[in-house]
Design a protein around this motif. Structure first.
Motif, PDB file in Angstrom:
ATOM      1  N   PRO A 278      17.953  84.751  65.838  1.00  0.00           N
ATOM      2  CA  PRO A 278      16.816  84.617  64.915  1.00  0.00           C
ATOM      3  C   PRO A 278      17.228  84.621  63.450  1.00  0.00           C
ATOM      4  O   PRO A 278      18.118  85.366  63.037  1.00  0.00           O
ATOM      5  N   ASP A 279      16.554  83.796  62.690  1.00  0.00           N
ATOM      6  CA  ASP A 279      16.597  83.870  61.225  1.00  0.00           C
ATOM      7  C   ASP A 279      15.528  84.870  60.803  1.00  0.00           C
ATOM      8  O   ASP A 279      14.571  85.085  61.551  1.00  0.00           O
ATOM      9  N   PRO A 280      15.665  85.419  59.594  1.00  0.00           N
ATOM     10  CA  PRO A 280      14.656  86.408  59.172  1.00  0.00           C
ATOM     11  C   PRO A 280      13.210  85.927  59.328  1.00  0.00           C
ATOM     12  O   PRO A 280      12.350  86.700  59.728  1.00  0.00           O
TER      13      PRO A 280
ATOM     14  N   GLU B   2      29.107  92.158  73.126  1.00  0.00           N
ATOM     15  CA  GLU B   2      29.444  91.573  71.821  1.00  0.00           C
ATOM     16  C   GLU B   2      28.325  91.752  70.789  1.00  0.00           C
ATOM     17  O   GLU B   2      28.559  91.632  69.597  1.00  0.00           O
ATOM     18  N   THR B   3      27.088  91.951  71.263  1.00  0.00           N
ATOM     19  CA  THR B   3      26.006  92.239  70.309  1.00  0.00           C
ATOM     20  C   THR B   3      25.608  93.706  70.484  1.00  0.00           C
ATOM     21  O   THR B   3      25.838  94.299  71.545  1.00  0.00           O
ATOM     22  N   ILE B   4      24.972  94.264  69.461  1.00  0.00           N
ATOM     23  CA  ILE B   4      24.574  95.677  69.581  1.00  0.00           C
ATOM     24  C   ILE B   4      23.490  95.829  70.640  1.00  0.00           C
ATOM     25  O   ILE B   4      23.563  96.739  71.473  1.00  0.00           O
ATOM     26  N   ILE B   5      22.512  94.934  70.633  1.00  0.00           N
ATOM     27  CA  ILE B   5      21.443  95.058  71.633  1.00  0.00           C
ATOM     28  C   ILE B   5      22.029  94.862  73.042  1.00  0.00           C
ATOM     29  O   ILE B   5      21.635  95.532  73.998  1.00  0.00           O
TER      30      ILE B   5
ATOM     31  N   TYR C  52      25.291 103.152  62.370  1.00  0.00           N
ATOM     32  CA  TYR C  52      25.566 103.759  61.055  1.00  0.00           C
ATOM     33  C   TYR C  52      26.351 102.810  60.156  1.00  0.00           C
ATOM     34  O   TYR C  52      26.122 102.738  58.956  1.00  0.00           O
ATOM     35  N   GLN C  53      27.306 102.120  60.755  1.00  0.00           N
ATOM     36  CA  GLN C  53      28.145 101.206  59.951  1.00  0.00           C
ATOM     37  C   GLN C  53      27.449  99.881  59.657  1.00  0.00           C
ATOM     38  O   GLN C  53      27.976  99.048  58.936  1.00  0.00           O
ATOM     39  N   GLU C  54      26.284  99.689  60.281  1.00  0.00           N
ATOM     40  CA  GLU C  54      25.578  98.401  60.187  1.00  0.00           C
ATOM     41  C   GLU C  54      26.536  97.262  60.523  1.00  0.00           C
ATOM     42  O   GLU C  54      26.636  96.243  59.818  1.00  0.00           O
ATOM     43  N   TYR C  55      27.243  97.478  61.607  1.00  0.00           N
ATOM     44  CA  TYR C  55      28.257  96.518  62.048  1.00  0.00           C
ATOM     45  C   TYR C  55      27.616  95.187  62.466  1.00  0.00           C
ATOM     46  O   TYR C  55      26.636  95.173  63.210  1.00  0.00           O
ATOM     47  N   VAL C  56      28.217  94.111  61.997  1.00  0.00           N
ATOM     48  CA  VAL C  56      27.761  92.771  62.389  1.00  0.00           C
ATOM     49  C   VAL C  56      28.964  92.023  62.957  1.00  0.00           C
ATOM     50  O   VAL C  56      29.988  91.871  62.286  1.00  0.00           O
ATOM     51  N   ASN C  57      28.847  91.588  64.197  1.00  0.00           N
ATOM     52  CA  ASN C  57      29.920  90.822  64.823  1.00  0.00           C
ATOM     53  C   ASN C  57      30.162  89.554  63.992  1.00  0.00           C
ATOM     54  O   ASN C  57      29.236  88.781  63.750  1.00  0.00           O
ATOM     55  N   PRO C  58      31.417  89.355  63.539  1.00  0.00           N
ATOM     56  CA  PRO C  58      31.664  88.177  62.684  1.00  0.00           C
ATOM     57  C   PRO C  58      31.553  86.846  63.431  1.00  0.00           C
ATOM     58  O   PRO C  58      31.449  85.789  62.793  1.00  0.00           O
ATOM     59  N   ASP C  59      31.566  86.885  64.755  1.00  0.00           N
ATOM     60  CA  ASP C  59      31.444  85.633  65.522  1.00  0.00           C
ATOM     61  C   ASP C  59      30.017  85.094  65.341  1.00  0.00           C
ATOM     62  O   ASP C  59      29.038  85.776  65.680  1.00  0.00           O
ATOM     63  N   PRO C  60      29.905  83.855  64.798  1.00  0.00           N
ATOM     64  CA  PRO C  60      28.552  83.330  64.514  1.00  0.00           C
ATOM     65  C   PRO C  60      27.652  83.231  65.743  1.00  0.00           C
ATOM     66  O   PRO C  60      26.437  83.121  65.610  1.00  0.00           O
TER      67      PRO C  60
ATOM     68  N   TYR D  86      27.027  85.607  67.574  1.00  0.00           N
ATOM     69  CA  TYR D  86      26.373  86.911  67.743  1.00  0.00           C
ATOM     70  C   TYR D  86      25.807  87.517  66.464  1.00  0.00           C
ATOM     71  O   TYR D  86      24.964  88.408  66.534  1.00  0.00           O
ATOM     72  N   SER D  87      26.309  87.052  65.293  1.00  0.00           N
ATOM     73  CA  SER D  87      25.967  87.747  64.039  1.00  0.00           C
ATOM     74  C   SER D  87      24.466  87.896  63.819  1.00  0.00           C
ATOM     75  O   SER D  87      23.992  88.951  63.409  1.00  0.00           O
ATOM     76  N   ARG D  88      23.726  86.826  64.076  1.00  0.00           N
ATOM     77  CA  ARG D  88      22.293  86.887  63.756  1.00  0.00           C
ATOM     78  C   ARG D  88      21.569  87.926  64.607  1.00  0.00           C
ATOM     79  O   ARG D  88      20.574  88.494  64.178  1.00  0.00           O
ATOM     80  N   TRP D  89      22.089  88.142  65.819  1.00  0.00           N
ATOM     81  CA  TRP D  89      21.454  89.148  66.679  1.00  0.00           C
ATOM     82  C   TRP D  89      21.705  90.549  66.129  1.00  0.00           C
ATOM     83  O   TRP D  89      20.823  91.421  66.188  1.00  0.00           O
ATOM     84  N   ASP D  90      22.900  90.772  65.590  1.00  0.00           N
ATOM     85  CA  ASP D  90      23.184  92.090  65.001  1.00  0.00           C
ATOM     86  C   ASP D  90      22.378  92.295  63.722  1.00  0.00           C
ATOM     87  O   ASP D  90      21.852  93.386  63.474  1.00  0.00           O
ATOM     88  N   LEU D  91      22.282  91.236  62.917  1.00  0.00           N
ATOM     89  CA  LEU D  91      21.484  91.350  61.680  1.00  0.00           C
ATOM     90  C   LEU D  91      20.033  91.678  62.029  1.00  0.00           C
ATOM     91  O   LEU D  91      19.401  92.522  61.387  1.00  0.00           O
ATOM     92  N   PHE D  92      19.522  91.019  63.064  1.00  0.00           N
ATOM     93  CA  PHE D  92      18.154  91.297  63.522  1.00  0.00           C
ATOM     94  C   PHE D  92      18.041  92.761  63.961  1.00  0.00           C
ATOM     95  O   PHE D  92      17.094  93.462  63.590  1.00  0.00           O
TER      96      PHE D  92
END
Ligand SMILES: C[S@@+](CC[C@H](N)C(=O)[O-])C[C@H]1O[C@@H](n2cnc3c(N)ncnc32)[C@H](O)[C@@H]1O
Length: 302
Positions: free
Chosen positions: A31-33, A65-68, A89-97, A99-105
């Motif tokens: 997802p995009d914001p 690979e994603t937090i969820i 806590y680290q607000e970790y975002v997987n750099p692999d594109p 998965y990244s958007r799922w972590d940002l979400f």
């Protein structure tokens, strides 16, 4: 490339339309914001019989690979392990594109924000306790996980007068937390133990627990209050965190994270305190700024 959205997501409960919409999300790597609201609405409105189909569709991202997906697949064997909490806590975002958007979400979910907030609250409580004039104050942390709040408190404190007993059932959490806090080892004692069975040999000025009692049934919750109240020093305080029934991220955590907690109201927490025979005036509720993590706060008279 972005695909046009086939319909306004917040109003559809038709599973084939939902599947199309999720397919579309997966095709553009999450997802995009501007799609967050629709994704949340979709999950909130999901009928229980449609949950398996949605999970099946989401399988490419419900992986460690994603937090969820880490929550969903539970590589540590259970929900709420030290590793996923540390990622939050680290607000970790997987750099692999992929998965990244799922972590940002994930990180913008109110429940994730509330977890970060509870760490900040812990640091404030520790700093307040440190101001008390006694030379030494003892703290017991139940279910210490990554012990990140201890790390940040110690890193930001010049004249520390707190000594910590940190208790966790998972040896991997203890190994991680003790490595991370090597610099402060003189102040920390780790205990590999179950909080239900542990019998402290010390008494404490503060007993802190966040992210643990939400997994306990009511009767165990009450038992634990009664048990650990005995280990509070006069003038001491016990603070027990629990997710509130008002947690707006509950359904998404359950559907996509397979992460189930006992959510509780302020009234329920205060009732537990009464059932544990704590005088009414000695118990109240604190919250972090979002009001999603409640903290039953109990004091012992001097
Ligand atoms: C969600 S984490 C919370 C960690 C930390 N308190 C925080 O807020 O960052 C819960 C921790 O409690 C531990 N735990 C779960 N059940 C336990 C039990 N019965 N006794 C001791 N620790 C337990 C888990 O291993 C995990 O590290």
């Amino acid at each position: 490339m972005d695909f046009p959205l086939p319909f306004p997501m917040s109003i559809s409960t038709d599973i084939s339309e939902i599947q199309d919409w999720i397919d579309n999300l997966l095709n553009h790597s999450g997802p995009d914001p501007h799609e967050y609201g629709d994704l949340l609405a979709l999950v909130s409105g999901l009928k229980s019989q449609d949950v398996p189909a949605v999970r099946a569709l989401m399988m490419p991202v419900l992986t460690p690979e994603t937090i969820i997906g880490f929550s969903f697949t539970k590589p540590m064997g259970y929900n709420g392990d030290f590793f996923i909490i540390e990622k939050i806590y680290q607000e970790y975002v997987n750099p692999d594109p992929k998965y990244s958007r799922w972590d940002l979400f994930f990180h913008q979910l109110p429940a994730a924000r509330a977890v970060v907030n509870r760490k900040e609250l812990a640091i404030k409580v520790l700093a307040e306790l440190n101001k008390r004039p006694e030379y030494r104050k003892d703290v017991l942390v139940l279910g210490s996980g990554p012990a990140r709040e201890i790390n940040e408190y110690m890193a930001s404190t010049v004249n520390n007068t707190l000594w910590f007993d940190l208790l966790d059932l998972d040896q991997r959490a203890i190994t991680y937390a003790s490595n991370r806090n090597k610099a402060y080892k003189d102040y920390l004692t780790f205990h590999h133990a179950n909080v239900i069975r542990f019998n402290p040999s010390n008494t404490y000025d503060l007993i802190w627990s966040a992210g643990l009692f939400d997994y306990f049934k009511d009767k165990h919750f009450v038992y634990m209050i009664r048990k650990y109240y005995e280990y509070l020093n006069p003038g001491g305080m016990m603070i027990i965190g629990n997710f509130s029934v008002s947690n707006p991220s509950r359904k998404i955590m359950e559907v996509l994270g397979d992460w189930f907690l006992y959510h509780r109201s302020e009234e329920q927490l205060l009732k537990f305190s009464q059932q544990a025979h704590i005088p009414e005036n000695n118990a109240w509720i604190m919250t972090e700024p979002l009001g999603i993590n409640l903290f039953l706060t109990i004091t012992k008279d001097l």
